[in-house]
Design a protein around this motif. Structure first.
Motif, PDB file in Angstrom:
ATOM      1  N   UNK A  50      35.460  22.384  38.131  1.00  0.00           N
ATOM      2  CA  UNK A  50      36.294  22.656  36.956  1.00  0.00           C
ATOM      3  C   UNK A  50      36.824  24.080  37.004  1.00  0.00           C
ATOM      4  N   UNK A  51      35.992  25.018  37.415  1.00  0.00           N
ATOM      5  CA  UNK A  51      36.453  26.396  37.550  1.00  0.00           C
ATOM      6  C   UNK A  51      37.538  26.548  38.601  1.00  0.00           C
ATOM      7  N   UNK A  52      37.361  25.861  39.729  1.00  0.00           N
ATOM      8  CA  UNK A  52      38.372  25.931  40.788  1.00  0.00           C
ATOM      9  C   UNK A  52      39.705  25.326  40.338  1.00  0.00           C
ATOM     10  N   UNK A  53      39.642  24.189  39.671  1.00  0.00           N
ATOM     11  CA  UNK A  53      40.872  23.568  39.160  1.00  0.00           C
ATOM     12  C   UNK A  53      41.460  24.429  38.047  1.00  0.00           C
ATOM     13  N   UNK A  54      40.604  25.109  37.281  1.00  0.00           N
ATOM     14  CA  UNK A  54      41.087  26.019  36.248  1.00  0.00           C
ATOM     15  C   UNK A  54      41.889  27.168  36.836  1.00  0.00           C
ATOM     16  N   UNK A  55      41.400  27.729  37.938  1.00  0.00           N
ATOM     17  CA  UNK A  55      42.141  28.804  38.618  1.00  0.00           C
ATOM     18  C   UNK A  55      43.486  28.268  39.113  1.00  0.00           C
ATOM     19  N   UNK A  56      43.468  27.061  39.678  1.00  0.00           N
ATOM     20  CA  UNK A  56      44.728  26.453  40.133  1.00  0.00           C
ATOM     21  C   UNK A  56      45.679  26.220  38.960  1.00  0.00           C
ATOM     22  N   UNK A  57      45.144  25.800  37.817  1.00  0.00           N
ATOM     23  CA  UNK A  57      45.983  25.571  36.629  1.00  0.00           C
ATOM     24  C   UNK A  57      46.621  26.868  36.148  1.00  0.00           C
ATOM     25  N   UNK A  58      45.871  27.956  36.196  1.00  0.00           N
ATOM     26  CA  UNK A  58      46.424  29.250  35.791  1.00  0.00           C
ATOM     27  C   UNK A  58      47.551  29.657  36.733  1.00  0.00           C
ATOM     28  N   UNK A  59      47.351  29.480  38.036  1.00  0.00           N
ATOM     29  CA  UNK A  59      48.387  29.846  39.018  1.00  0.00           C
ATOM     30  C   UNK A  59      49.620  28.962  38.836  1.00  0.00           C
ATOM     31  N   UNK A  60      49.418  27.657  38.700  1.00  0.00           N
ATOM     32  CA  UNK A  60      50.558  26.744  38.513  1.00  0.00           C
ATOM     33  C   UNK A  60      51.302  27.078  37.224  1.00  0.00           C
ATOM     34  N   UNK A  83      48.291  25.137  27.759  1.00  0.00           N
ATOM     35  CA  UNK A  83      46.946  24.996  27.197  1.00  0.00           C
ATOM     36  C   UNK A  83      46.542  23.529  27.152  1.00  0.00           C
ATOM     37  N   UNK A  84      47.409  22.697  26.600  1.00  0.00           N
ATOM     38  CA  UNK A  84      47.089  21.274  26.419  1.00  0.00           C
ATOM     39  C   UNK A  84      46.887  20.571  27.758  1.00  0.00           C
ATOM     40  N   UNK A  85      47.794  20.784  28.701  1.00  0.00           N
ATOM     41  CA  UNK A  85      47.671  20.112  29.995  1.00  0.00           C
ATOM     42  C   UNK A  85      46.435  20.599  30.756  1.00  0.00           C
ATOM     43  N   UNK A  86      46.122  21.872  30.607  1.00  0.00           N
ATOM     44  CA  UNK A  86      44.930  22.401  31.264  1.00  0.00           C
ATOM     45  C   UNK A  86      43.661  21.793  30.663  1.00  0.00           C
TER      46      UNK A  86
END
Length: 146
Positions: A16-26, A101-104
């Motif tokens: 979840x943390x790794x995908x969170x970092x990817x979500x922030x970058x995207x 926020x919502x999509x993340x």
């Protein structure tokens, strides 16, 4: 916290943390700094809320296994109310992207659930029924009434 519970928590929190970092970058690339902030807040909310839920359910299981489901449902209801309150309270704020926020939150919730499920299936927990001895044979169940 039991080692099996810690493994389940790690199995969910790390992906979840790794995908969170990817979500922030995207979100940074698609919606700018407001998107990155919205995604970062969403990632923090998901990781914090789900970690609290795991800790609460683990603690409740130690006290009374019969109340585990009630604790899980109560923590879900509290999370739902808090996230809904955040969305309502911050809907007109312009310093972040509510869409990011919502999509993340949606994406990381799915990742957490999949990671927790995968980790739960891999953890081997030995449980004994009260008043029963563990089976001695490896190939077939032992009848304790004989």
């Amino acid at each position: 916290m039991e080692s099996s519970d810690a493994r389940i928590l790690r199995g969910a929190a790390i992906p979840t943390g790794l995908v969170g970092v990817a979500a922030v970058v995207i979100s940074l690339l698609t919606a700018g700094s407001k998107g990155a902030l919205g995604a970062a807040i969403g990632a923090a909310v998901v990781i914090l809320f789900f970690t609290i839920s795991v800790v609460v359910v683990t603690y409740t299981a130690k006290i009374s296994p019969q109340t585990m489901m009630m604790a899980a449902l109560l923590s879900y209801a509290v999370k739902f109310i808090v996230v809904l309150s955040m969305v309502i309270a911050l809907r007109d704020v312009t310093f972040w992207s509510p869409k990011a926020f919502a999509w993340t939150v949606v994406a990381l919730t799915l990742v957490w659930i999949m990671g927790e499920t995968r980790a739960s299936l891999q953890v081997r927990v030995i449980e004994l029924a009260p008043g029963k001895e563990p089976a001695k044979s490896a190939g077939r169940p032992v009848d304790s009434d004989s």
